[in-house]
Design an enzyme around this catalytic site. Structure first.
Site, PDB file in Angstrom:
ATOM      1  CE  LYS A  22      47.731  21.382  20.460  1.00  0.00           C
ATOM      2  NZ  LYS A  22      46.318  21.778  20.324  1.00  0.00           N
ATOM      3  CG  ASN A  23      44.841  18.493  22.221  1.00  0.00           C
ATOM      4  OD1 ASN A  23      45.158  19.666  21.983  1.00  0.00           O
ATOM      5  ND2 ASN A  23      44.554  17.627  21.260  1.00  0.00           N
ATOM      6  CB  CYS A 116      40.496  25.907  11.626  1.00  0.00           C
ATOM      7  SG  CYS A 116      40.207  24.198  12.009  1.00  0.00           S
ATOM      8  NE  ARG A 121      38.387  21.601  14.924  1.00  0.00           N
ATOM      9  CZ  ARG A 121      39.603  21.551  15.457  1.00  0.00           C
ATOM     10  NH1 ARG A 121      40.601  22.122  14.838  1.00  0.00           N
ATOM     11  NH2 ARG A 121      39.818  20.942  16.580  1.00  0.00           N
ATOM     12  CG  ASP A 305      44.703  15.557  16.970  1.00  0.00           C
ATOM     13  OD1 ASP A 305      44.088  16.087  16.025  1.00  0.00           O
ATOM     14  OD2 ASP A 305      44.655  15.996  18.138  1.00  0.00           O
ATOM     15  NE  ARG A 397      47.615  26.108  16.979  1.00  0.00           N
ATOM     16  CZ  ARG A 397      46.702  25.254  16.545  1.00  0.00           C
ATOM     17  NH1 ARG A 397      46.505  25.086  15.266  1.00  0.00           N
ATOM     18  NH2 ARG A 397      45.956  24.581  17.390  1.00  0.00           N
TER      19      ARG A 397
HETATM   20  C1  UD1 Z   1      39.694  18.063  19.990  1.00  0.00           C
HETATM   21  C2  UD1 Z   1      41.196  18.211  20.004  1.00  0.00           C
HETATM   22  C3  UD1 Z   1      41.729  18.100  18.597  1.00  0.00           C
HETATM   23  C4  UD1 Z   1      41.263  16.797  17.984  1.00  0.00           C
HETATM   24  C5  UD1 Z   1      39.754  16.645  18.096  1.00  0.00           C
HETATM   25  C6  UD1 Z   1      39.224  15.294  17.641  1.00  0.00           C
HETATM   26  C7  UD1 Z   1      41.712  19.695  21.849  1.00  0.00           C
HETATM   27  C8  UD1 Z   1      42.129  21.061  22.258  1.00  0.00           C
HETATM   28  N1  UD1 Z   1      41.521  19.529  20.550  1.00  0.00           N
HETATM   29  O1  UD1 Z   1      39.170  19.101  19.203  1.00  0.00           O
HETATM   30  O2  UD1 Z   1      43.133  18.139  18.651  1.00  0.00           O
HETATM   31  O3  UD1 Z   1      41.605  16.831  16.605  1.00  0.00           O
HETATM   32  O4  UD1 Z   1      39.356  16.809  19.456  1.00  0.00           O
HETATM   33  O5  UD1 Z   1      39.708  14.273  18.436  1.00  0.00           O
HETATM   34  O6  UD1 Z   1      41.590  18.782  22.661  1.00  0.00           O
HETATM   35  N2  UD1 Z   1      31.366  19.088  16.529  1.00  0.00           N
HETATM   36  C9  UD1 Z   1      30.127  19.623  16.247  1.00  0.00           C
HETATM   37  N3  UD1 Z   1      29.592  20.525  17.136  1.00  0.00           N
HETATM   38  C10 UD1 Z   1      30.241  20.889  18.281  1.00  0.00           C
HETATM   39  C11 UD1 Z   1      31.510  20.337  18.556  1.00  0.00           C
HETATM   40  C12 UD1 Z   1      32.030  19.431  17.652  1.00  0.00           C
HETATM   41  O7  UD1 Z   1      29.522  19.330  15.228  1.00  0.00           O
HETATM   42  O8  UD1 Z   1      29.714  21.710  19.046  1.00  0.00           O
HETATM   43  C13 UD1 Z   1      31.956  18.116  15.576  1.00  0.00           C
HETATM   44  C14 UD1 Z   1      33.239  18.642  14.936  1.00  0.00           C
HETATM   45  O9  UD1 Z   1      32.987  19.438  13.801  1.00  0.00           O
HETATM   46  C15 UD1 Z   1      33.949  17.337  14.596  1.00  0.00           C
HETATM   47  C16 UD1 Z   1      33.562  16.428  15.763  1.00  0.00           C
HETATM   48  O10 UD1 Z   1      32.371  16.968  16.299  1.00  0.00           O
HETATM   49  O11 UD1 Z   1      33.452  16.795  13.401  1.00  0.00           O
HETATM   50  C17 UD1 Z   1      34.616  16.279  16.841  1.00  0.00           C
HETATM   51  O12 UD1 Z   1      35.003  17.564  17.268  1.00  0.00           O
HETATM   52  P1  UD1 Z   1      35.593  17.815  18.725  1.00  0.00           P
HETATM   53  O13 UD1 Z   1      35.895  16.546  19.432  1.00  0.00           O
HETATM   54  O14 UD1 Z   1      34.699  18.822  19.404  1.00  0.00           O
HETATM   55  O15 UD1 Z   1      36.951  18.493  18.401  1.00  0.00           O
HETATM   56  P2  UD1 Z   1      37.653  19.510  19.304  1.00  0.00           P
HETATM   57  O16 UD1 Z   1      37.213  19.322  20.724  1.00  0.00           O
HETATM   58  O17 UD1 Z   1      37.527  20.875  18.671  1.00  0.00           O
END
Ligand code: UD1
Length: 420
Positions: A22-23, A116, A121, A305, A397
């Site tokens: 999915k990711n 969420c 996030r 995950d 999902r």
């Molecule tokens: C992706 C994955 C999700 C997985 C996560 C962590 C997808 C679609 N989703 O989510 O399944 O759980 O990686 O491996 O691939 N953060 C910030 N600012 C930002 C972006 C992130 O502070 O602009 C923080 C987040 O709050 C979190 C950390 O960085 O603490 C990692 O988040 P991130 O890797 O961005 O998660 P996702 O990409 O949303």
């Protein structure tokens, strides 16, 4: 709504075929915005989030037909550049549309994903990186409005490792003017799968899979075909299920080379894992589960995950396991539900201290997010009596036919209407 009625299983045995990731599918589908043409993309899992992505794409002029895990996608090029709230609110990963829309159309209007269950996030790192590339960005009325006739290649050092942030900027940089260097980039295998796809589209990308990615922007990309990598989290979830319940299973089409941390921790827990070839794993569990500590961290460390599923296994270990969640601040929503089943867990900030018990009962429990629901299903299979898992739309999902695959391995799970 639907729920799962789950009876404890004595063991799981047989073969299971792992679905596409999915990711990896979500950003790869979003990348089709970057060039007009026809795309054939295979091994896409049939999931709710994937349908949401198809709807989001249709909204910006990219149509698709999806059958038997394969999509034929047609980008005829339109000027529409909006990802509306009604769709984004159901899937935070919709943020991966921001980079491609802005790079291709010069404008993007993407609903701000809300918080969420697993934490706040934010998407500040995505926005800051695009601003550094020259975008004018305003956040108002719950939307991100971004504008830039042509993004400019720059060096970006991410404050934190972000998976979708890395993916968004990699896609945007593929059409930028000049070279973009991403430092402290995410090294997740799904980022590599996206980079492979972008290269097929004509992009010039190097270093994916390391923490420094270099993207030389092109004036134009073209359509391409691709087969999505298998889902390492789904594969890891089945390994946790057999570790928790016992038995002998073989995973086929499994992305073995991306699963080192998961395999290592489960071996320590007592799961006998034999790698048969680069896409086949046999796993056997007989006897007592051993207590193992785990800390989640960006790839190649243990994935957040997989945290809930691994915790489920630890509920019946022979000792005390400390599970540290370092990525998301609130990713322990499954803990109160595990406790309702009779688990012994103490929460202490980002640590869950799990004291193994010899057995626990089943209970009605509530899924709070995608991976928590998988953890609850595993715990229900390990429990003495029947359980019901409610709000399984979370599960749907991200897992294709989860209970169907488990039932083939000998589980007894029934999906029924829930008049909650
Ligand atoms: C992706 C994955 C999700 C997985 C996560 C962590 C997808 C679609 N989703 O989510 O399944 O759980 O990686 O491996 O691939 N953060 C910030 N600012 C930002 C972006 C992130 O502070 O602009 C923080 C987040 O709050 C979190 C950390 O960085 O603490 C990692 O988040 P991130 O890797 O961005 O998660 P996702 O990409 O949303």
């Amino acid at each position: 709504m639907e729920k799962l009625i789950i009876n404890g299983a004595s063991s799981l045995n047989g073969e299971v075929i792992i679905s596409g990731a999915k990711n990896s599918s979500l950003p790869i589908l979003a990348a089709t915005i970057l060039a007009e043409g026809t795309y054939n993309i295979d091994n896409i899992p049939a999931l709710r989030d994937i349908n949401t992505m198809f709807k989001l794409l249709e909204n910006v002029g990219v149509t698709s037909s999806f059958q038997n895990n394969s999509a034929v996608i047609d980008n005829t090029g339109t000027n529409v550049y909006e990802a509306p709230y009604e769709l984004v609110k159901t899937m935070r990963a919709s943020i991966v549309l921001l980079g491609p829309l802005l790079a291709k159309k010069g404008k993007a209007k993407v609903s701000l994903p809300g918080g969420c269950a697993i934490g706040e996030r934010p998407v500040d790192l995505h926005i800051a990186a695009l601003e550094k590339m020259g975008a004018n960005i305003e956040v108002k009325d719950g939307y991100i409005f971004a504008e830039c006739p042509r993004l400019q290649g720059v060096e970006i050092v991410f404050d934190k490792v972000t998976v979708t942030g890395t993916e968004n900027i990699m896609m945007a940089a593929a059409l930028a003017n000049g070279t973009t260097i991403l430092k402290n980039a995410a090294q997740e295998p799904e980022v590599v799968d996206l980079a492979d796809f972008l290269r097929k589209m004509g992009a010039d990308i190097e270093g994916d899979g390391t923490n420094t990615i270099t993207i030389k922007g092109k004036d134009k990309l073209h359509s391409a075909n691709h087969s999505i990598m298998p889902d390492r989290i789904e594969a890891g979830t089945f390994l946790c299920a057999v570790a928790g319940v016992g038995g002998d299973i073989t995973l086929k089409k499994c992305p073995v080379h991306t699963m080192d941390a998961i395999i290592e921790k489960l071996r320590l827990a007592g799961l006998e894992i034999n790698v048969i070839d680069d896409e086949t794993i046999n796993a056997k569990m007989h006897g007592q589960i051993k207590a193992v500590d785990v800390k989640t961290a960006p790839y190649p460390a243990f994935p957040t995950d997989m945290q809930a599923q691994f915790m489920a296994v630890m509920l019946k270990s022979n000792g005390v396991s400390v599970i540290n969640e370092s990525i998301f601040e609130n990713r322990f929503m499954h803990v109160p539900e595990f406790k309702r089943m009779g688990a012994d867990i103490t929460l202490n900030d980002s640590n869950a201290v799990v004291k193994g018990v010899p057995s626990f009962s089943g209970a009605p429990v509530m899924a709070s997010d995608l991976r928590a629901s998988a953890g609850l299903v595993i715990a229900a299979l390990m429990a003495e009596h029947g359980s019901s898992v409610h709000r399984i739309y979370h599960l749907d999902r991200g897992y294709e036919g989860f209970e169907v695959k488990l039932n083939k391995l000998g589980a007894n799970i029934e999906r029924v209407k829930d008049n909650e």
